[in-house]
Write an enzyme that holds these catalytic residues in place. Structure first.
Site, PDB file in Angstrom:
ATOM      1  CG  ASP A 147      -1.796   1.228   1.335  1.00 12.36           C
ATOM      2  OD1 ASP A 147      -2.450   1.553   0.329  1.00 12.36           O
ATOM      3  OD2 ASP A 147      -1.825   1.893   2.388  1.00 12.36           O
ATOM      4  CB  SER A 148       0.190   4.798  -0.495  1.00 12.47           C
ATOM      5  OG  SER A 148      -0.939   4.850   0.345  1.00 12.47           O
ATOM      6  CB  CYS A 175      -3.157   0.510  -2.474  1.00 11.97           C
ATOM      7  SG  CYS A 175      -3.259   2.236  -2.959  1.00 11.97           S
ATOM      8  CD  GLU A 226      -0.835   6.996   6.652  1.00  9.03           C
ATOM      9  OE1 GLU A 226       0.270   7.175   7.177  1.00  9.03           O
ATOM     10  OE2 GLU A 226      -1.131   5.957   6.008  1.00  9.03           O
ATOM     11  CB  CYS A 249      -9.632   4.457   0.538  1.00  4.67           C
ATOM     12  SG  CYS A 249      -8.018   4.919   1.217  1.00  4.67           S
ATOM     13  CG  HIS A 280      -5.445   4.893   4.588  1.00  9.70           C
ATOM     14  ND1 HIS A 280      -4.805   4.470   3.454  1.00  9.70           N
ATOM     15  CD2 HIS A 280      -4.481   5.435   5.387  1.00  9.70           C
ATOM     16  CE1 HIS A 280      -3.520   4.747   3.552  1.00  9.70           C
ATOM     17  NE2 HIS A 280      -3.290   5.330   4.712  1.00  9.70           N
TER      18      HIS A 280
HETATM   19  N1  DGL Z   1      -4.889   3.212   0.995  1.00  9.26           N
HETATM   20  C1  DGL Z   1      -4.892   3.719  -0.337  1.00  9.26           C
HETATM   21  C2  DGL Z   1      -6.103   3.309  -1.128  1.00  9.26           C
HETATM   22  O1  DGL Z   1      -6.717   2.309  -0.823  1.00  9.26           O
HETATM   23  C3  DGL Z   1      -4.574   5.117  -0.654  1.00  9.26           C
HETATM   24  C4  DGL Z   1      -4.153   6.122   0.268  1.00  9.26           C
HETATM   25  C5  DGL Z   1      -3.350   7.160  -0.455  1.00  9.26           C
HETATM   26  O2  DGL Z   1      -2.157   6.966  -0.534  1.00  9.26           O
HETATM   27  O3  DGL Z   1      -3.946   8.142  -0.960  1.00  9.26           O
HETATM   28  O4  DGL Z   1      -6.457   3.958  -2.097  1.00  9.26           O
END
Ligand code: DGL
Length: 292
Positions: free
Chosen positions: A20-21, A83, A179, A211, A213
């Site tokens: 992931d990022s 991600c 985050e 997402c 997150h």
């Molecule tokens: N967790 C990531 C996603 O599912 C992206 C978060 C990001 O880096 O913008 O898109």
């Protein structure tokens, strides 16, 4: 025959790579671990280049390929793109470049949402979503990063399987709030109300957390969406599909599972936050350079 069995056992023993990022993919890792306690998991968080959600397709594809090349050196049997932004923008490039199977998170989320919208239960749902039962008629809403929304991946995949009442909304403030650890915070609650208001106006019934997150915000999102809205967590659905895929091929690992963590920046912060995300301590987090 014996040779085939030995080769399958060797392949089963290899690791599942997850990237992931940043921290978001940990919500997918958590579900993979829950579904498959014996697997070796290798995680990469691109903390130096987060967020992906505001970047171009070219950048996200380049970052994803660099990470994949790094992970391929760790003796892996598959890659899970944990991600949505990278799944939306870089999946075809990853599939073309790698000789291991690549799983994105969008397909599993879409299949689960469509099942719920049709009045069934999400196949991978556990806990609250399962006991909530079938959805009443209404729209499928998707919230995600700007990159995911811009890609059109969700509407494309949802309509391809017959789900046409869809509303998509970018929710760019959620990633920094997650985050930051502000999962149940007045600011986040107010941002959630703001983002979900237009979806609720259109009779929201199923909400895809587009997402990785966002599952950290489930409690806040559940309140903001209303108790009748069914939430789809792509990590839960992806873990279920990965498990099924491995099981059908006799590629599930036996024995004790393990984990390795790599990040492109600030390993100490990642370690601290990962403990909160996973609700347990993680082993050593190592700094890795990719793309140099
Ligand atoms: N967790 C990531 C996603 O599912 C992206 C978060 C990001 O880096 O913008 O898109």
């Amino acid at each position: 025959m014996k040779g085939n069995l030995a080769a399958a056992a060797r392949r089963a023993d290899k690791a599942i790579a997850v990237f992931d990022s940043g921290m978001g993919g940990l919500t997918v890792l958590r579900e993979l671990r829950r579904a498959m306690p014996s697997e070796r998991l290798v995680y990469f968080g691109d903390t130096a280049r987060l967020p992906y959600g505001s970047k171009s397709k070219e950048a996200v594809t380049r970052f994803s390929l660099e990470i994949a090349r790094f992970l391929l050196r760790r003796d892996i049997k598959m890659l899970v793109v944990a991600c949505n932004s990278a799944s939306a923008l870089a999946l075809p490039a990853l599939e073309a470049a790698l000789d291991v199977p690549v799983f994105g998170v969008i397909g599993p989320a879409v299949r689960a949402a469509a099942a719920l919208a049709r009045g069934g239960a999400a196949p991978g749902a556990h806990g609250a979503e399962r006991s909530r039962g079938a959805a009443r008629p209404g729209i499928v809403g998707v919230i995600g990063t700007e990159a995911t929304v811009r890609s059109g991946a969700y509407p494309r995949e949802l309509s391809a399987i017959g789900c046409r009442r869809i509303a998509v909304r970018a929710a760019p403030l959620f990633v920094p709030l997650v985050e930051e650890g502000w999962w149940d915070h007045p600011v986040t609650r107010s941002v959630a109300r703001e983002y979900l208001a237009p979806l609720k106006k259109r009779k929201l019934r199923v909400l895809i957390l587009g997402c990785t997150h966002y599952p950290m915000l489930k409690k806040t999102l559940r309140v903001a969406a209303g108790s009748r809205v069914l939430l789809v967590d792509s990590g839960v659905e992806t873990a279920r599909e990965v498990r099924m895929w491995l099981r059908e091929r006799g590629l599930m690992r036996k024995g004790r599972g393990s984990e390795e963590f790599f990040v492109s920046d600030a390993p100490e912060r990642f370690k601290r936050m990962a403990r909160l995300f996973l609700g347990r301590k993680v082993p050593k987090v190592r700094l890795a350079r990719v793309g140099v």
